[in-house]
Design a protein around this motif. Structure first.
Motif, mmCIF file in Angstrom:
data_model
loop_
_atom_site.group_PDB
_atom_site.id
_atom_site.type_symbol
_atom_site.label_atom_id
_atom_site.label_comp_id
_atom_site.label_asym_id
_atom_site.label_seq_id
_atom_site.Cartn_x
_atom_site.Cartn_y
_atom_site.Cartn_z
ATOM 1 N N ALA A 22 67.744 109.000 6.211
ATOM 2 C CA ALA A 22 67.765 108.905 7.732
ATOM 3 C C ALA A 22 67.417 110.349 8.432
ATOM 4 O O ALA A 22 67.007 110.333 9.648
ATOM 5 N N THR A 23 67.533 111.414 7.894
ATOM 6 C CA THR A 23 67.444 112.800 8.409
ATOM 7 C C THR A 23 66.502 113.497 7.645
ATOM 8 O O THR A 23 66.595 113.484 6.323
ATOM 9 N N PRO A 24 66.000 114.619 8.449
ATOM 10 C CA PRO A 24 65.099 115.577 7.557
ATOM 11 C C PRO A 24 65.876 116.127 6.638
ATOM 12 O O PRO A 24 65.506 116.526 5.523
ATOM 13 N N GLU A 25 67.302 116.424 7.058
ATOM 14 C CA GLU A 25 67.961 117.268 5.826
ATOM 15 C C GLU A 25 68.572 116.623 4.808
ATOM 16 O O GLU A 25 68.194 116.778 3.500
ATOM 17 N N ALA A 26 68.664 115.068 4.959
ATOM 18 C CA ALA A 26 68.591 114.348 3.810
ATOM 19 C C ALA A 26 67.499 114.079 2.957
ATOM 20 O O ALA A 26 67.622 114.162 1.520
ATOM 21 N N ALA A 27 66.220 114.105 3.654
ATOM 22 C CA ALA A 27 65.237 113.982 2.661
ATOM 23 C C ALA A 27 65.170 115.304 1.990
ATOM 24 O O ALA A 27 64.525 115.375 0.673
ATOM 25 N N ALA A 28 65.265 116.575 2.676
ATOM 26 C CA ALA A 28 64.990 117.872 1.767
ATOM 27 C C ALA A 28 66.096 117.828 0.664
ATOM 28 O O ALA A 28 65.625 118.145 -0.328
ATOM 29 N N THR A 29 67.323 117.266 0.869
ATOM 30 C CA THR A 29 68.129 117.193 -0.431
ATOM 31 C C THR A 29 67.786 116.525 -1.473
ATOM 32 O O THR A 29 67.648 116.899 -2.634
ATOM 33 N N ARG A 30 67.086 115.210 -0.899
ATOM 34 C CA ARG A 30 66.798 114.233 -1.946
ATOM 35 C C ARG A 30 65.293 114.898 -2.832
ATOM 36 O O ARG A 30 65.321 114.562 -3.974
ATOM 37 N N ILE A 31 64.658 115.728 -1.916
ATOM 38 C CA ILE A 31 63.504 116.316 -2.616
ATOM 39 C C ILE A 31 64.048 117.371 -3.958
ATOM 40 O O ILE A 31 63.422 117.390 -4.749
ATOM 41 N N ALA A 32 64.957 118.054 -3.210
ATOM 42 C CA ALA A 32 65.462 119.023 -4.205
ATOM 43 C C ALA A 32 65.910 118.473 -5.467
ATOM 44 O O ALA A 32 65.583 119.002 -6.744
ATOM 45 N N GLU A 33 66.813 117.177 -5.225
ATOM 46 C CA GLU A 33 67.189 116.534 -6.432
ATOM 47 C C GLU A 33 66.110 115.896 -7.536
ATOM 48 O O GLU A 33 66.227 116.185 -8.678
ATOM 49 N N LEU A 34 65.306 115.390 -6.823
ATOM 50 C CA LEU A 34 64.234 114.871 -7.798
ATOM 51 C C LEU A 34 63.353 115.976 -8.357
ATOM 52 O O LEU A 34 62.823 115.883 -9.513
ATOM 53 N N GLN A 35 63.251 117.054 -7.811
ATOM 54 C CA GLN A 35 62.369 118.427 -8.260
ATOM 55 C C GLN A 35 63.216 118.764 -9.520
ATOM 56 O O GLN A 35 62.828 119.456 -10.358
ATOM 57 N N SER A 36 64.520 118.701 -9.601
ATOM 58 C CA SER A 36 65.251 119.229 -10.667
ATOM 59 C C SER A 36 65.314 118.044 -11.793
ATOM 60 O O SER A 36 65.721 118.364 -12.943
#
Length: 81
Positions: free
Chosen positions: A18-32
């Protein structure tokens, strides 16, 4: 996040941050995640759509917005048909 259902099928919707911060966190998780990265690099369309949606949200876009078509510089210079 609470599970949502899609309006058309009633199937469970993907968790959408729901937030840009949560999306950025999810992107980082997926990229790892090596498996996710391999699918992304192989061109998996579902993985790419997920990535596009997360990038849109991380950039401050609507979580409900569908990513638009990508226009290359060459396409932008072509005359309209």
């Amino acid at each position: 996040m609470a599970e949502q259902q899609t309006a058309t099928t009633g199937a469970p919707a993907l968790d959408v941050p729901a937030t840009p911060e949560a999306a950025a966190t999810r992107i980082a998780e997926l990229q790892s995640d090596k498996g996710w990265v391999e699918k992304f690099l192989a061109g998996d369309s579902a993985i790419r759509r997920e990535n596009d949606r997360l990038l849109t949200i991380a950039a401050g876009g609507s979580p409900q917005a569908e990513p638009g078509p990508v226009t290359t510089a060459a396409q932008a210079k072509e005359p309209a048909r």
